[in-house]
Scaffold this motif. Structure first.
Motif, mmCIF file in Angstrom:
data_model
loop_
_atom_site.group_PDB
_atom_site.id
_atom_site.type_symbol
_atom_site.label_atom_id
_atom_site.label_comp_id
_atom_site.label_asym_id
_atom_site.label_seq_id
_atom_site.Cartn_x
_atom_site.Cartn_y
_atom_site.Cartn_z
ATOM 1 N N ARG A 82 40.625 45.315 50.616
ATOM 2 C CA ARG A 82 42.023 44.976 51.726
ATOM 3 C C ARG A 82 42.349 43.985 50.111
ATOM 4 N N PHE A 84 44.383 39.899 51.192
ATOM 5 C CA PHE A 84 44.825 39.391 52.549
ATOM 6 C C PHE A 84 46.791 39.004 52.124
ATOM 7 N N LYS A 88 43.823 35.037 50.094
ATOM 8 C CA LYS A 88 42.334 33.967 50.009
ATOM 9 C C LYS A 88 41.372 33.805 48.597
ATOM 10 N N PRO A 89 42.152 33.358 47.570
ATOM 11 C CA PRO A 89 41.639 33.127 47.073
ATOM 12 C C PRO A 89 40.371 32.126 47.467
ATOM 13 N N LEU A 90 39.317 32.501 45.702
ATOM 14 C CA LEU A 90 38.217 31.139 45.937
ATOM 15 C C LEU A 90 38.446 30.090 45.256
ATOM 16 N N ARG A 92 37.741 27.243 43.669
ATOM 17 C CA ARG A 92 37.413 26.062 43.273
ATOM 18 C C ARG A 92 36.346 27.303 42.327
ATOM 19 N N MET A 93 36.918 28.772 42.158
ATOM 20 C CA MET A 93 36.270 29.104 41.390
ATOM 21 C C MET A 93 36.896 29.574 40.334
ATOM 22 N N ASP A 97 35.617 34.471 37.892
ATOM 23 C CA ASP A 97 33.795 34.552 38.330
ATOM 24 C C ASP A 97 34.393 34.967 39.809
ATOM 25 N N ASN A 98 36.372 34.642 40.159
ATOM 26 C CA ASN A 98 36.674 35.453 41.836
ATOM 27 C C ASN A 98 36.516 37.098 41.546
ATOM 28 N N ILE A 100 34.115 38.582 39.481
ATOM 29 C CA ILE A 100 32.582 38.340 39.246
ATOM 30 C C ILE A 100 31.973 39.075 40.921
ATOM 31 N N ALA A 101 31.855 37.970 41.306
ATOM 32 C CA ALA A 101 31.399 37.390 43.028
ATOM 33 C C ALA A 101 32.110 39.359 43.527
ATOM 34 N N SER A 102 32.919 39.362 43.119
ATOM 35 C CA SER A 102 33.724 40.710 43.955
ATOM 36 C C SER A 102 32.899 42.692 42.970
ATOM 37 N N ARG A 149 40.527 41.163 42.780
ATOM 38 C CA ARG A 149 39.172 41.064 43.498
ATOM 39 C C ARG A 149 38.626 42.473 44.150
#
Ligand SMILES: Nc1ncnc2c1ncn2[C@@H]1O[C@H](COP(=O)(O)OP(=O)(O)OP(=O)(O)O)[C@@H](O)[C@H]1O
Ligand SMILES: [Mg+2]
Lengths: 240, 335
Positions: A82, A84, A88-90, A92-93, A97-98, A100-102, A149
Motif C-alpha cells: 500500500r 499512504f 510517510k517517507p522514512l 532521514r534515510m 535506503d528507503n 532497500i528496507a522494503s 517502496r
C-alpha cells in the motif's frame, strides 16, 4: 474463487460508521478504481484491508484466504502492498535506503536487496533522486517513493491512495503511465483517485462509495452515468 | 573502496595507551570511559537507531552487576562468569519487558523503562536475604593492577562497537532505522515492528548487562543506590548517547570520553585546581565554592544537554562536519 474479496466490512469511529457494510471483488490483473467524495471512507477501507484498523464486522479474503485479523506486516507478507495518502517517507534515510528496507522483505543477502531496490527505483523513474535524503524530495517524487517502496515488497495486489493528487499535468501523465506499467507487470491494483481523468482512463472497473456505503459498481462509463453517483458528487439539484 | 584507517589507528592507540599512561588514576578513568562506551552503544542501538527512548538503562546495568556479585557471594562462582551471564540474564529480562511494553508507543515505553529501573532498585534494597540490601555486596577483586581490567574493558567496548556496527549494516539495521523514522510505514513494508523493537532492546540489554558485570568485577563493591542509580547511570547513559551523537556508531566513544571527563571535573573541583587556588590564596570562601561545584554536576549535565541539543543536535560525531567547518574555517584557502 475471487482474487480479492471484501465482504460487508464495517468500521466505527466513535458513533460514526466511517465504513458501513462495504462489499466488492477485484479480479486478478485488473485496475479497480475506488471513488467517492471527501470523507466518504476510502482511506479507511485501505486501512481496514491493510490491517491498520480492526474490522468491527465483515471479512476480507485474498487469494481464497481470510486476511482480516492478521497484522499489518503479515498482510504485506501475503502480498498486499500500500501507499499512504499522507506520504510517510522514512525521512532521514536516502531514497535508496528507503527502498532497500522494503526489498529486504523477500530478498535476503543485502546485495540482492540492493539490486531489487535499484531496479524498482529505475522502474519508477526515481533514479536521479536515488542518493537524496527522502525528506528533501518534492511532493511528486515523495508520492512516487511511496509507490516504489510498496513495489519493492513485490506485492500481488497494491493499494494506491491518491498518488496523483497535487501533481501538475506533466507529472500526471507520468503517474498514469507508471500505474499502467505496474498493471502490465502483472500486479493487481486498487486505486483511490479524485481526478476523474485518471480514474476513467485507467480503471477496468469502479466502485463508488458515499457515507461509507457502496452506491454504484461497474465499468467507468456505467458508474459516471449512475444517478446516485452524480447526486453524491454534485448534489441533489444537479440534472445532466 | 578505501578502507577506513581511522578505527584501526584508534584501536592501536587504545591498546598501547595504558602502557604510556602509567598513572593509576588516569587508567581508572580510561576503564570507566570504556565501560561507558559499552553502555552508550547499547543505549544508542535501542534509542538512537531504533527510536525507542531507554530511560532506565540502569535496570540492565544493575541487573548485570548484581548477577556477577551474586554469583560470587551466593554461589561461590567467579564473578567473571557474570560477564556472559549478566548479559544473557539482562536479555531474559528485556525479552518479556519488551513484549509487553512495545505495544505502547512514544513516551510510554520510556516511562516503563524508568519504572523497571525503580522496581529493580527497590527489590535489590528490600530483598536483604539475597542482596544484603543497602549494605551492598563485596566481591574480591582478582587483580591489583589496573591493566587487566583495562584490557577486559577495552574488549567489551570493542565488542559493543563492532556489534552495533555489524547490526546496523545488516537487514536488522535497516529495519531498526525504518521503525525509528515511521512505524506505520515500517509495518506496511512488511516489518514486524514489535519483533524488531524487541530484538534491538535485547541486544542493548546484553551490552549494558555485560558492562554492569564488568563494574562489579572492577570496583569490587556494589549497592542498589549506585548500580541502579537514576542519575549516575540511566541519565548518564542518555547523555553519553546524546553528546556523542544519537544514531552514530562512534558517538558513544566520544560521548563516553567527554562525559567521564565532565563528571570527573565536577567531582574533583576541576582536578583539584579549585583546591589549589583555595590553599594558595587562603580565601575562606573557596571551600564553599568547591562544595557547590562538586554538587552542581547534575545541574551541569542538564546545561550540557541543552547546549548540545541547541548547537549540535546530532551530537559531536553526527555534526562533525559542522564543527570542523566552524573550527577550521579560517585555515581553508578560499576557492
Ligand atoms: N483515525 C480516525 N479517527 C476518527 N475519525 C476518522 C479517522 N480516520 C477517518 N475518520 C473519519 O472517517 C470518515 C472517512 O474518512 P476517510 O479518510 O476514510 O475518507 P476518504 O474517503 O479517504 O476522504 P478523502 O477523499 O478526503 O481522503 C471521515 O468522516 C473521517 O473524518
Ligand atoms: Mg483518503
Amino acid at each position: 474463487m475471487a482474487f480479492f474479496k471484501v465482504q460487508g466490512i464495517v468500521k466505527f469511529f466513535g458513533g460514526l460508521a466511517a465504513v458501513n457494510g462495504v462489499s466488492f471483488e477485484v479480479k486478478e490483473g485488473e485496475i479497480c478504481g475506488l471513488i467517492g467524495p471527501n470523507g466518504s471512507g476510502k482511506t479507511t477501507i485501505f486501512n481496514l484491508i491493510n490491517g491498520y484498523f480492526a474490522l468491527a464486522k465483515g471479512e476480507i479474503q485474498f487469494q481464497g484466504e481470510k486476511i482480516s485479523g492478521l497484522k499489518t506486516h503479515q498482510i504485506c507478507q501475503r502480498g498486499v502492498g500500500r501507499t499512504f495518502q499522507v506520504v510517510k517517507p522514512l525521512k532521514r534515510m536516502t531514497v535508496l535506503d528507503n527502498v532497500i528496507a522494503s526489498a529486504f522483505l523477500r530478498h535476503h543477502p543485502r546485495s540482492d536487496a540492493v539490486k531489487l531496490a535499484e531496479e524498482t527505483i529505475e522502474f519508477c523513474g526515481l533514479t536521479h533522486y536515488k542518493d537524496k535524503i527522502a525528506k528533501s524530495l518534492p511532493i511528486a517524487s515523495r508520492k512516487r517513493l511511496e509507490i516504489t517502496r510498496a513495489l519493492a515488497t513485490q506485492p500481488k495486489l497494491i493499494l494506491l491512495d491518491e498518488t496523483a493528487a497535487g501533481l501538475n499535468p506533466h507529472e500526471l501523465e507520468e503517474a498514469i503511465r507508471l500505474i499502467k506499467k505496474i498493471r502490465d507487470s502483472g500486479i493487481t491494483i486498487i486505486i483511490v483517485e479524485h481526478i476523474m481523468k485518471v480514474i476513467m482512463t485507467i480503471s477496468d472497473h469502479i466502485v463508488a462509495i458515499n457515507h461509507g456505503m457502496v452506491i454504484a459498481k461497474g465499468t467507468p462509463a456505467e458508474v459516471v452515468s449512475n444517478p446516485e453517483v452524480i447526486k453524491a458528487y454534485f448534489g441533489e439539484d444537479y440534472r445532466a | 573502496m578505501k578502507r577506513p584507517s581511522g578505527p584501526f589507528l584508534l584501536l592501536g592507540l587504545l591498546l598501547i595507551l595504558p602502557l604510556m599512561l602509567r598513572d593509576a588514576y588516569y587508567q581508572h578513568l580510561m576503564i570507566l570511559v570504556l565501560m561507558w562506551v559499552a553502555i552508550g552503544s547499547g543505549w544508542n542501538l535501542i534509542s538512537g537507531f531504533t527510536g525507542q527512548v531507554l530511560f532506565g538503562a540502569a535496570a540492565f546495568f544493575g541487573f548485570g552487576a548484581y548477577t556477577a556479585a551474586l554469583l560470587s557471594s551466593k554461589l561461590g562462582v567467579s564473578a567473571w562468569w557474570g560477564l556472559p551471564l549478566g548479559g544473557i540474564l539482562s536479555v531474559a529480562i528485556a525479552f518479556p519487558f519488551g513484549w509487553i511494553c512495545f505495544r505502547l508507543r512514544g513516551p510510554y515505553f520510556a516511562l516503563a523503562t524508568l519504572a523497571l529501573n525503580e522496581i529493580f532498585r527497590h527489590v535489590a534494597t528490600i530483598w536483604e536475604s539475597l542482596t544484603d540490601g543497602m549494605i551492598g555486596i563485596l566481591v574480591m577483586q582478582t587483580f591489583i593492577s589496573k591493566l587487566p581490567y583495562y584490557y577486559v574493558a577495552l574488549a567489551i567496548a570493542i565488542l559493543s562497537i563492532v556489534t552495533v556496527d555489524l547490526v546496523m549494516r545488516s537487514r536488522w539495521g535497516y529495519y531498526f532505522v525504518s521503525i525509528r523514522e515511521d512505524q506505520d510505514a515500517a509495518e506496511s513494508m512488511g516489518i514486524d515492528t514489535l519483533y524488531y523493537k524487541m530484538l534491538s532492546l535485547c541486544i542493548s540489554a546484553f551490552l549494558i548487562g555485560i558492562a554492569g558485570a564488568l563494574y562489579t568485577n572492577y570496583m569490587g563493591f556494589i549497592d542498589p543506590k549506585v548500580v541502579f542509580s537514576l542519575h549516575e547511570i540511566s541519565i548518564m547513559a542518555i547523555l553519553v548517547g546524546i553528546v556523542g551523537g544519537v544514531g552514530t556508531i562512534y558517538g558513544p566513544l566520544v560521548g563516553a570520553f567527554i562525559m567521564v571527563a565532565v563528571q570527573e571535573i565536577f567531582r574533583t573541583g576541576g582536578f583539584g585546581v579549585l583546591h589549589f587556588i583555595g590553599q594558595s590564596t587562603g580565601w575562606p570562601f573557596m571551600s564553599g565554592v568547591i562544595k557547590y561545584v562538586s554538587e552542581a554536576h547534575v545541574l551541569s549535565f542538564g546545561i550540557l544537554v541543552i547546549v548540545v541539543i541547541l548547537f549540535l543536535p546530532n551530537g559531536i560525531v553526527g555534526d562533525w562536519s559542522l564543527i570542523r567547518k566552524s573550527l577550521f574555517k579560517s585555515k581553508k584557502p578560499a576557492v
